[in-house]
Design a protein around this motif. Sequence first.
Motif, mmCIF file in Angstrom:
data_model
loop_
_atom_site.group_PDB
_atom_site.id
_atom_site.type_symbol
_atom_site.label_atom_id
_atom_site.label_comp_id
_atom_site.label_asym_id
_atom_site.label_seq_id
_atom_site.Cartn_x
_atom_site.Cartn_y
_atom_site.Cartn_z
ATOM 1 N N ARG A 82 0.842 -1.199 0.000
ATOM 2 C CA ARG A 82 0.000 0.000 0.000
ATOM 3 C C ARG A 82 0.877 1.250 0.000
ATOM 4 N N ALA A 83 0.376 2.284 -0.654
ATOM 5 C CA ALA A 83 1.147 3.526 -0.749
ATOM 6 C C ALA A 83 1.161 4.291 0.565
ATOM 7 N N ARG A 84 0.130 4.118 1.385
ATOM 8 C CA ARG A 84 0.052 4.870 2.639
ATOM 9 C C ARG A 84 -0.783 4.099 3.659
ATOM 10 N N ASP A 85 -0.782 4.614 4.884
ATOM 11 C CA ASP A 85 -1.602 4.060 5.973
ATOM 12 C C ASP A 85 -1.315 2.581 6.241
ATOM 13 N N ARG A 86 -0.098 2.150 5.987
ATOM 14 C CA ARG A 86 0.200 0.733 6.164
ATOM 15 C C ARG A 86 -0.003 0.289 7.610
ATOM 16 N N LEU A 87 0.566 1.029 8.530
ATOM 17 C CA LEU A 87 0.498 0.634 9.930
ATOM 18 C C LEU A 87 -0.932 0.672 10.442
ATOM 19 N N VAL A 88 -1.678 1.691 10.056
ATOM 20 C CA VAL A 88 -3.073 1.810 10.503
ATOM 21 C C VAL A 88 -3.890 0.624 10.007
ATOM 22 N N VAL A 89 -3.755 0.318 8.713
ATOM 23 C CA VAL A 89 -4.500 -0.793 8.132
ATOM 24 C C VAL A 89 -4.090 -2.108 8.790
ATOM 25 N N LEU A 90 -2.810 -2.286 9.031
ATOM 26 C CA LEU A 90 -2.319 -3.515 9.646
ATOM 27 C C LEU A 90 -2.889 -3.694 11.051
ATOM 28 N N VAL A 91 -2.876 -2.634 11.836
ATOM 29 C CA VAL A 91 -3.360 -2.718 13.217
ATOM 30 C C VAL A 91 -4.859 -2.982 13.240
ATOM 31 N N ILE A 92 -5.607 -2.266 12.413
ATOM 32 C CA ILE A 92 -7.065 -2.439 12.389
ATOM 33 C C ILE A 92 -7.426 -3.845 11.919
ATOM 34 N N ALA A 93 -6.780 -4.299 10.835
ATOM 35 C CA ALA A 93 -7.078 -5.635 10.307
ATOM 36 C C ALA A 93 -6.709 -6.718 11.310
ATOM 37 N N ALA A 94 -5.564 -6.566 11.952
ATOM 38 C CA ALA A 94 -5.145 -7.559 12.941
ATOM 39 C C ALA A 94 -6.107 -7.600 14.122
ATOM 40 N N THR A 95 -6.593 -6.432 14.527
ATOM 41 C CA THR A 95 -7.554 -6.370 15.634
ATOM 42 C C THR A 95 -8.861 -7.057 15.256
ATOM 43 N N ALA A 96 -9.323 -6.791 14.019
ATOM 44 C CA ALA A 96 -10.563 -7.425 13.550
ATOM 45 C C ALA A 96 -10.392 -8.940 13.458
ATOM 46 N N GLY A 97 -9.242 -9.370 12.931
ATOM 47 C CA GLY A 97 -8.985 -10.807 12.855
ATOM 48 C C GLY A 97 -8.922 -11.436 14.228
ATOM 49 N N ALA A 98 -8.316 -10.727 15.189
ATOM 50 C CA ALA A 98 -8.229 -11.235 16.554
ATOM 51 C C ALA A 98 -9.616 -11.365 17.178
ATOM 52 N N ALA A 99 -10.527 -10.474 16.797
ATOM 53 C CA ALA A 99 -11.889 -10.549 17.323
ATOM 54 C C ALA A 99 -12.579 -11.839 16.879
#
Length: 454
Positions: free
Chosen positions: A282-299
């Motif tokens: 991704r060109a931007r927001d990599r860390l934000v997307v990673l954290v949000i996706a990981a949190t959703a997956g953890a849920a």
Amino acid sequence: MTTMTRPGRSRYADLIVLGVEVAVLAAAVGIGALLNHRGVRLYADAAPLYATWKPHLGFGTPVALLVGALFAWRGTRWGADTRWPRLLVVGYLASVLWTLSLALVDGWSAGLTERLTVQAEYLHEVPRVADVGTMLSGFADRILDFQPNSWSTHTAAHPPGALLFFVGLDRIGLGGGAAAGLACVLLGATVSVSVPVTLRALGAEDAARAVWPFLVLFPGAVWVGVSADGIFAAVVAGGLALLAVGGRPGAVLGGLLLGFALYLSYGFVLVGLLALTVVLLRARDRLVVLVIAATAGAAVVVAFTVSGFWWPDGYHLVTRRYYQGWAADRPYGYWVWANLAALLLSAGPVVGPALRRAVAAVSLRQPPAPSATVVRQRITDAGPTVWLPVAAAVAVLAADLSGLSKAEVERIWLPFAAWLLVATAHLPTGHRRWWLAGQAATALAVNHLLWTVS
């Protein structure tokens, strides 16, 4: 003597790779036949495929021939010229038609409506699930074989999400083999949308258009119609597409889908490599997307755990169940390389030359003695058409070497095979028609010469 031009060398290299593919496939077929003749327990009459030899035609044959011919002839042009929204719609409908017509070569009942109703499949267990909560909390207790109420083969070999999907279909009035078979086809065909969407979101629209016809004529459609692995491929591809599109909603939904994928197949821990690749591209927001996706997956993980299914326990037990069955007899020394021959029939013969060109696209741009900075820049510039198929190839090799994928990988590896085809973006435009014809011919030959088993 005239020196061969670089395009000439590339064509020559493609032919060498294709020759290696043919040799590997011929060896797998020949040695497989010999081992079967000698009574070695391959449990695959048409090794390296889990199928039997049975040349036949069906009422899906004319449609499959027509779709294959049309997209081999015009697919590249349509991919380049069609407006984007229409391209996705046409690709999806064509993919459905291609998959359905291949399934109907075997007939309406044997090819579609009865394929998922045999004892080994998920639908066998659906009537036995009276309460979802009880099923989830007691799922692991029924994984091992040779005990009362053991799960059927496919149900035991996967986490409970796979069974849960078909139970859900039944609960909303879509029970039975016909609905389940059509669900595999209709959902599996979404891969032809998700992969181009991913590439376009990662800034590679031209590549998405180049890859598009190869996704429509995906030889793996032979197993998408009909096996649950077609649905698994759709879930994985959809989750990765949502990560690529990004934004908080995309990251949440993508994380939820990929989290659920962990409960469709234990092997999908390897999808994490693809997911990380998408995020890093991704060109931007990599860390934000990673954290949000990981949190959703953890849920999702938390939800299944609270419901009573602990994933590590399931994995531990399924490895024991795996060797209670045919896997104990199937020789690793044959399948560790014959699996790759099966993958060639699922992903198609284009996969080797395409991967070679993708890797060469990076190495040819490297200066003779690159600095660390230059290397990092070259890696970044390579983009999704290199790193997504490379990530898929690494995941496949890891699964292969593990010994937990001996045979039947032509369907088991469908979620990775589709991403290998991203490398076809590196094929010269003038060559694509012939490669598309080869892809279509592969699927048609497999479906008409063999009786495939899901």
